[in-house]
Design a protein around this motif. Structure first.
Motif, short mmCIF file in Angstrom:
data_model
loop_
_atom_site.label_atom_id
_atom_site.label_comp_id
_atom_site.label_asym_id
_atom_site.label_seq_id
_atom_site.Cartn_x
_atom_site.Cartn_y
_atom_site.Cartn_z
N LYS A 15 0.83 -1.20 0.00
CA LYS A 15 0.00 0.00 0.00
C LYS A 15 0.87 1.26 0.00
N LYS A 16 1.95 1.24 0.77
CA LYS A 16 2.87 2.38 0.79
C LYS A 16 3.54 2.58 -0.57
N LEU A 17 3.83 1.47 -1.24
CA LEU A 17 4.45 1.55 -2.57
C LEU A 17 3.48 2.20 -3.57
N LYS A 18 2.19 1.87 -3.47
CA LYS A 18 1.20 2.49 -4.35
C LYS A 18 1.06 3.98 -4.05
N GLU A 19 1.08 4.33 -2.77
CA GLU A 19 1.00 5.75 -2.39
C GLU A 19 2.23 6.51 -2.87
N ASN A 20 3.37 5.84 -2.84
CA ASN A 20 4.60 6.47 -3.30
C ASN A 20 4.53 6.76 -4.80
N SER A 21 3.90 5.87 -5.56
CA SER A 21 3.81 6.10 -7.00
C SER A 21 2.83 7.22 -7.33
N LYS A 22 1.89 7.51 -6.42
CA LYS A 22 0.95 8.61 -6.65
C LYS A 22 1.64 9.97 -6.50
N LYS A 23 2.80 10.00 -5.90
CA LYS A 23 3.52 11.27 -5.73
C LYS A 23 3.99 11.84 -7.06
N LYS A 24 4.06 10.99 -8.08
CA LYS A 24 4.45 11.49 -9.40
C LYS A 24 3.44 12.51 -9.90
N LEU A 25 2.17 12.28 -9.59
CA LEU A 25 1.14 13.25 -9.99
C LEU A 25 1.34 14.58 -9.29
N LYS A 26 1.81 14.54 -8.05
CA LYS A 26 2.08 15.78 -7.32
C LYS A 26 3.23 16.54 -7.96
N ILE A 27 4.21 15.82 -8.47
CA ILE A 27 5.34 16.47 -9.14
C ILE A 27 4.87 17.12 -10.44
N ILE A 28 4.02 16.43 -11.18
CA ILE A 28 3.48 17.00 -12.42
C ILE A 28 2.65 18.24 -12.09
N TRP A 29 1.86 18.17 -11.02
CA TRP A 29 1.07 19.33 -10.59
C TRP A 29 1.97 20.50 -10.22
N ALA A 30 3.08 20.22 -9.54
CA ALA A 30 4.01 21.28 -9.15
C ALA A 30 4.62 21.95 -10.38
#
Length: 99
Positions: A15-30
Motif C-alpha cells: 500500500k505504501k508503494l502504491k502511495e509512493n507512486s501517486k507522488k508522481k502526480l504531485k510532481i506534475i502538478w508542481a
C-alpha cells in the motif's frame, strides 16, 4: 502467527508503494503550477495594498517571480523525486526480505 504478521506487513508495504507512486502526480502538478504562478502572483497585494503589477510593472514582476520559481522549484522537485526513489527502494528491499 508470524506468517500473519508478515502478510500484514507485506500488505502495508504494498500500500505504501502504491502511495509512493501517486507522488508522481504531485510532481506534475508542481510543474504545472510553477508555469502558471509567475503570471498570477504579480496581482496579489503587498503590505501597502499595491500589487507588484502596478508597483514595478507587470512584465518586470513576471520576470522576478519567474526567476524565483526557476531557482526554487527544480530544486524542490528534485528533492521530492529523490525522496520518492529512496522510499521505493527501501520498501522493495523490505518486501524482498519478507519473502
Amino acid at each position: 502467527m508470524t506468517s500473519q504478521k508478515n502478510d500484514e506487513r507485506k500488505n502495508f508495504l504494498e500500500k505504501k508503494l502504491k502511495e509512493n507512486s501517486k507522488k508522481k502526480l504531485k510532481i506534475i502538478w508542481a510543474i504545472f503550477v510553477s508555469i502558471i504562478c509567475p503570471f498570477i502572483l504579480p496581482f496579489f497585494p503587498t503590505k501597502k495594498s499595491v500589487n507588484f503589477a502596478t508597483g514595478i510593472g507587470y512584465w518586470n514582476a513576471v520576470m522576478l517571480f519567474g526567476i524565483m520559481i526557476l531557482i526554487f522549484v527544480p530544486y524542490l522537485i528534485y528533492k521530492e523525486y529523490d525522496q520518492m526513489k529512496r522510499n521505493k527502494y527501501d520498501i522493495e528491499r523490505e518486501l524482498k526480505s519478507l519473502k
